[in-house]
Design a protein around this motif. Structure first.
Motif, PDB file in Angstrom:
ATOM      1  N   ALA A 179       0.387  -1.445   0.255  1.00  0.00           N
ATOM      2  CA  ALA A 179       0.774  -0.169   0.136  1.00  0.00           C
ATOM      3  C   ALA A 179       0.567   1.158  -0.198  1.00  0.00           C
ATOM      4  CB  ALA A 179      -1.154  -0.087   1.114  1.00  0.00           C
ATOM      5  N   ARG A 180       2.133   1.276   1.366  1.00  0.00           N
ATOM      6  CA  ARG A 180       2.867   2.567   1.178  1.00  0.00           C
ATOM      7  C   ARG A 180       3.562   2.505   0.054  1.00  0.00           C
ATOM      8  NH1 ARG A 180       0.883   5.575   4.647  1.00  0.00           N
ATOM      9  NH2 ARG A 180       0.913   4.720   6.556  1.00  0.00           N
ATOM     10  N   TYR A 181       3.612   1.688  -1.171  1.00  0.00           N
ATOM     11  CA  TYR A 181       4.459   1.361  -2.129  1.00  0.00           C
ATOM     12  C   TYR A 181       3.374   2.120  -3.400  1.00  0.00           C
ATOM     13  CZ  TYR A 181       5.583  -0.461  -6.735  1.00  0.00           C
ATOM     14  OH  TYR A 181       6.985  -0.726  -8.026  1.00  0.00           O
ATOM     15  N   GLU A 182       2.344   1.574  -3.439  1.00  0.00           N
ATOM     16  CA  GLU A 182       1.279   1.864  -4.040  1.00  0.00           C
ATOM     17  C   GLU A 182       1.667   4.208  -4.192  1.00  0.00           C
ATOM     18  OE1 GLU A 182      -2.326  -0.030  -4.169  1.00  0.00           O
ATOM     19  OE2 GLU A 182      -0.942  -1.647  -5.117  1.00  0.00           O
ATOM     20  N   GLN A 183       1.423   4.557  -2.507  1.00  0.00           N
ATOM     21  CA  GLN A 183       1.492   5.413  -2.769  1.00  0.00           C
ATOM     22  C   GLN A 183       3.353   6.613  -3.050  1.00  0.00           C
ATOM     23  OE1 GLN A 183       1.564   5.941   1.735  1.00  0.00           O
ATOM     24  NE2 GLN A 183       0.923   8.380   1.499  1.00  0.00           N
ATOM     25  N   ALA A 184       3.972   5.944  -3.310  1.00  0.00           N
ATOM     26  CA  ALA A 184       5.246   6.303  -3.343  1.00  0.00           C
ATOM     27  C   ALA A 184       5.336   5.861  -4.632  1.00  0.00           C
ATOM     28  CB  ALA A 184       6.291   5.468  -3.023  1.00  0.00           C
ATOM     29  N   LEU A 185       5.004   5.687  -5.359  1.00  0.00           N
ATOM     30  CA  LEU A 185       4.710   5.615  -7.142  1.00  0.00           C
ATOM     31  C   LEU A 185       3.637   7.410  -7.146  1.00  0.00           C
ATOM     32  CD1 LEU A 185       4.396   2.247  -7.889  1.00  0.00           C
ATOM     33  CD2 LEU A 185       6.253   3.262  -7.854  1.00  0.00           C
ATOM     34  N   HIS A 186       2.612   7.404  -6.365  1.00  0.00           N
ATOM     35  CA  HIS A 186       1.442   8.234  -6.811  1.00  0.00           C
ATOM     36  C   HIS A 186       2.614   9.754  -6.696  1.00  0.00           C
ATOM     37  CE1 HIS A 186      -1.822   5.759  -7.156  1.00  0.00           C
ATOM     38  NE2 HIS A 186      -2.643   6.568  -8.072  1.00  0.00           N
ATOM     39  N   ASP A 187       2.756   9.322  -5.175  1.00  0.00           N
ATOM     40  CA  ASP A 187       3.353  10.816  -4.681  1.00  0.00           C
ATOM     41  C   ASP A 187       4.976  11.227  -5.532  1.00  0.00           C
ATOM     42  OD1 ASP A 187       2.088  11.068  -2.528  1.00  0.00           O
ATOM     43  OD2 ASP A 187       4.268  10.049  -0.952  1.00  0.00           O
ATOM     44  N   ARG A 188       4.930  10.071  -6.468  1.00  0.00           N
ATOM     45  CA  ARG A 188       6.261  10.813  -7.964  1.00  0.00           C
ATOM     46  C   ARG A 188       5.802  10.318  -9.205  1.00  0.00           C
ATOM     47  NH1 ARG A 188      11.340   7.814  -4.518  1.00  0.00           N
ATOM     48  NH2 ARG A 188      10.434   8.901  -3.097  1.00  0.00           N
ATOM     49  N   ASN A 189       4.672  10.911  -8.929  1.00  0.00           N
ATOM     50  CA  ASN A 189       3.603  10.760 -10.509  1.00  0.00           C
ATOM     51  C   ASN A 189       4.605   9.695 -11.407  1.00  0.00           C
ATOM     52  OD1 ASN A 189       2.702  12.612  -9.720  1.00  0.00           O
ATOM     53  ND2 ASN A 189       3.988  13.836  -9.566  1.00  0.00           N
ATOM     54  N   LEU A 190       4.695   8.401 -11.015  1.00  0.00           N
ATOM     55  CA  LEU A 190       5.030   7.375 -11.608  1.00  0.00           C
ATOM     56  C   LEU A 190       3.741   6.916 -12.372  1.00  0.00           C
ATOM     57  CD1 LEU A 190       7.815   5.720  -9.999  1.00  0.00           C
ATOM     58  CD2 LEU A 190       8.127   7.239 -12.017  1.00  0.00           C
ATOM     59  N   VAL A 191       2.448   7.324 -10.813  1.00  0.00           N
ATOM     60  CA  VAL A 191       1.361   6.351 -11.806  1.00  0.00           C
ATOM     61  C   VAL A 191       0.654   7.997 -12.105  1.00  0.00           C
ATOM     62  CG1 VAL A 191       1.761   3.864 -11.528  1.00  0.00           C
ATOM     63  CG2 VAL A 191       0.615   5.600  -9.622  1.00  0.00           C
ATOM     64  N   ALA A 192      -0.153   7.860 -13.174  1.00  0.00           N
ATOM     65  CA  ALA A 192      -1.440   8.195 -12.780  1.00  0.00           C
ATOM     66  C   ALA A 192      -2.381   8.344 -12.270  1.00  0.00           C
ATOM     67  CB  ALA A 192      -1.740   8.480 -15.029  1.00  0.00           C
ATOM     68  N   GLY A 193      -3.316   9.527 -12.023  1.00  0.00           N
ATOM     69  CA  GLY A 193      -4.184   9.555 -11.480  1.00  0.00           C
ATOM     70  C   GLY A 193      -4.228   9.754  -9.715  1.00  0.00           C
TER      71      GLY A 193
END
Length: 575
Positions: A179-193
């Motif tokens: 869950a924190r990984y997914e959050q990190a990806l968002h924080d880094r704009n590595l995934v959209a939305g």
RNA sequence: GCGCCCGUAGCUCAGCCGGACAGAGCGUCUGCCUCCGGAGCAGAAGGUCAGAGGUUCGAAUCCUCUCGGGCGUACCA
């Protein structure tokens, strides 16, 4: 040791000449509390009085006159007041023992009670779900020190860490990281939305925001976020499509274990082996235990679960070993693990457990006995919990930033020597009050420094002596040591091997702390009453030898405790 | 309810497989640096060993009960 054995033999011989003394009677010798009463004392006359129907004093006198003693070793033997018999060592005996200290040097204190035997000390054994806490610290330091003690008494010692990286805890851990990984990806704009969030409650009842995919009972610690960020850095979004949490669990486990080992190393603790609980499932050890137990009729099925009839062995209820779900309770692998230890051939297995395990280990011992194993080889050290105190107030163990939670933080703040010392200075059966203000204070209030200071002072004297032109002379005439403080110090120093033995056997490290404090005190008294440098050369040499022997004992003793013996201590600045 | 640990000097604790006047550190009060490190030393004051029974020639120590504090008592780990 030698003196005690010698006197006991002489006493037995004397008692044999007295009518009515029972055959198996063993006189005991103890060090009297008051120096005035001699170096060793026995109460055997008091013990025998009832049996012999004679006055204790009369028996004591008879023993004292009949006992045959070598005047070279014992200079006085007297029957006294209620019926004690007190012995005083000859000076000559003391000087010989002192010379032996210098001869043995770094080996002084090593004895052979455990010679040829193997010991396993299992400690820490925290599952890799987070950093070690202060509570683990007491466990770690106790375990390591007991291992040292066993080594010094001749055992071949293995330090083992038992862990479980399979169960529910680890699944939750993996899901938390994911869950924190997914959050990190968002924080880094590595995934959209955008991604959804929700709230969770932490250990002190505060609401914190977490990703929507975060498990309900997930791990909220910041280290999880760090692990997740590291994964995001290393893998980018590649793990997003993972079909299981396994890569996350694996990454977390590795990172956390690395952290734990580093924390332990900062306290000079190194494990020899890590034992994975999962291997017991894979090797069939669990089934073997169940089979062994079922053969005795002490196993039964009820409500779909498998029960161990502990009620037949002194417990007030039975114990589930396999749940209705088919999953073992943690007790089954625990039993299998201890069975494994015994089967690996260890003569002694020490377990260091927190007081909260009080109810679990008796089950293990019961099961082992039923399996026909020698459960007496298992020795459980139960220690009480640690309370941190700062500013006179108890520090609530919480994730609150200002408070200490991890062992690492504690070690960083007060240093490894103080950390170890504080964990060791109280008996294991008592709650440990860890006063942070006191621990941090580099002053005379802090008991660690009293020991280290005495050692550093001796080193300083030796430096000074060398610069003045002479060094410790092994052939010094020790008979020149006759001052009360000199004789007292000799007695303390020479006693080290017995003291260490007793501490090891009792597995009570705090007693070594007490003993070393007495040695340091005896040295300080000597130091203030007897000058060394500047005295006539012969006297100075003898005193140098005594100081050197004291250094040996302080150094070896501190080494056993895992605390450094510094050659100099920084002068503190008076504020 | 039951099981285990703990209750000793103002504070933190030794001592607890029974023994000789109950110890230490801190704190308080007195002294001690022309001298090997004063992070020290010498000394003073301070205790119904939680309480009550019992065993014993002798109990802080062993047994019973009471009162306080902690930890357990899961088909959680």
């Amino acid at each position: 040791m030698a003196m005690r054995a010698y006197l006991q033999r002489a006493l037995l011989e004397a008692l044999r000449q007295i009518d009515g003394v029972p055959n198996g009677f063993l006189p005991t010798l103890e060090v009297p509390k008051v120096a005035q009463h001699g170096d060793l004392s026995t109460n055997c006359a008091l013990k025998l009085a009832r049996h012999l129907h004679r006055a204790p004093m009369q028996i004591a006198e008879e023993v004292a006159t009949r006992i045959a003693l070598d005047p070279d070793r014992i200079e006085a033997c007297e029957a006294v007041r209620p019926g004690f018999i007190n012995f005083r060592f000859s000076h000559r005996q003391l000087y010989q023992a002192l010379a032996a200290v210098l001869e043995a040097g770094p080996q002084f204190g090593r004895t052979g009670a455990g010679q040829g035997q193997r010991a396993l000390v299992e400690f820490v054994s925290a599952n890799p779900t987070g950093p070690l806490t202060v509570g683990h610290g007491r466990n770690a330091v106790l375990g390591d020190t007991i291992a040292n003690l066993l080594e010094w008494t001749g055992y071949d010692v293995t330090r083992e860490y038992y862990f479980n990286d399979a169960g529910r805890q680890m699944r939750v851990l993996g899901a938390s990281v994911r869950a924190r990984y997914e959050q990190a990806l968002h924080d880094r704009n590595l995934v959209a939305g955008s991604y959804a969030t929700k709230h969770a409650t932490d250990g002190v009842g505060r609401r914190v925001e977490v990703p929507a995919s975060f498990p309900d009972d997930g791990y909220l610690g910041h280290y999880i976020v760090e692990i997740a960020r590291a994964l995001a850095d290393a893998e980018g979004a590649a793990l997003l499509s993972a079909t299981s949490d396994a890569p996350f669990t694996q990454a977390a486990k590795e990172a956390i274990f690395q952290d734990i080992e580093r924390t332990l190393q900062r306290l000079d603790i190194r494990m020899d082996t890590f034992f994975n609980e999962r291997s017991l499932y894979e090797s069939g050890a669990l089934d073997a235990v169940l089979q062994g137990l079922s053969g005795t009729g002490l196993l039964y099925e009820k409500d779909g679960a498998t029960w161990f009839r502990t009620s037949a062995m002194g417990k007030d209820s039975d114990t589930v070993l396999v749940k209705r779900t088919g999953e073992p309770t943690y007790r089954l692998p625990d039993i299998a693990y201890h069975r494994d230890k015994l089967q690996r051939g260890y003569d002694v297995c020490v377990n260091v457990f927190g007081a909260d395990h009080i109810a679990t280990y008796p089950d293990i011992l019961r099961a082992l006995r039923v399996l026909g194993l020698d459960a007496d080889r298992i020795d459980v050290i139960l220690y009480q919990f640690v309370t941190l105190v700062r500013g006179g107030q108890e520090v609530k163990m919480s994730t609150r930033k200002a408070n200490f939670v991890t062992l690492d933080e504690l070690t960083a703040e007060v240093g490894p020597d103080v950390t170890r010392f504080f964990f060791l200075m109280r008996s294991v059966g008592r709650h440990l009050e860890f006063d942070l203000d006191l621990a941090k204070e580099a002053s005379d209030k802090n008991p660690v420094f009293y020991l280290q200071y005495a050692h550093a002072r001796i080193c300083s004297i030796q430096d000074k002596a060398a610069s003045v032109g002479f060094e410790t002379d092994v052939k010094a005439d020790l008979a020149l040591l006759t001052h009360e403080t000199e004789l007292n110090l000799i007695k303390q120093v020479v006693h080290f091997p017995q003291a260490l033995c007793a501490v090891a056997e009792a597995r009570e490290p705090h007693r070594l702390v007490v003993y070393l404090r007495e040695v340091a005190a005896a040295f300080s008294h000597f130091y203030h009453h007897c000058r060394i440098i500047g005295e006539p050369r012969a006297t100075a040499s003898a005193r140098m030898a005594l100081a050197a022997a004291t250094r040996v004992v302080l150094c070896n003793g501190l080494t056993v405790l895992g605390i450094s013996a510094p050659e100099r201590m920084e002068k503190r600045d008076e504020a």
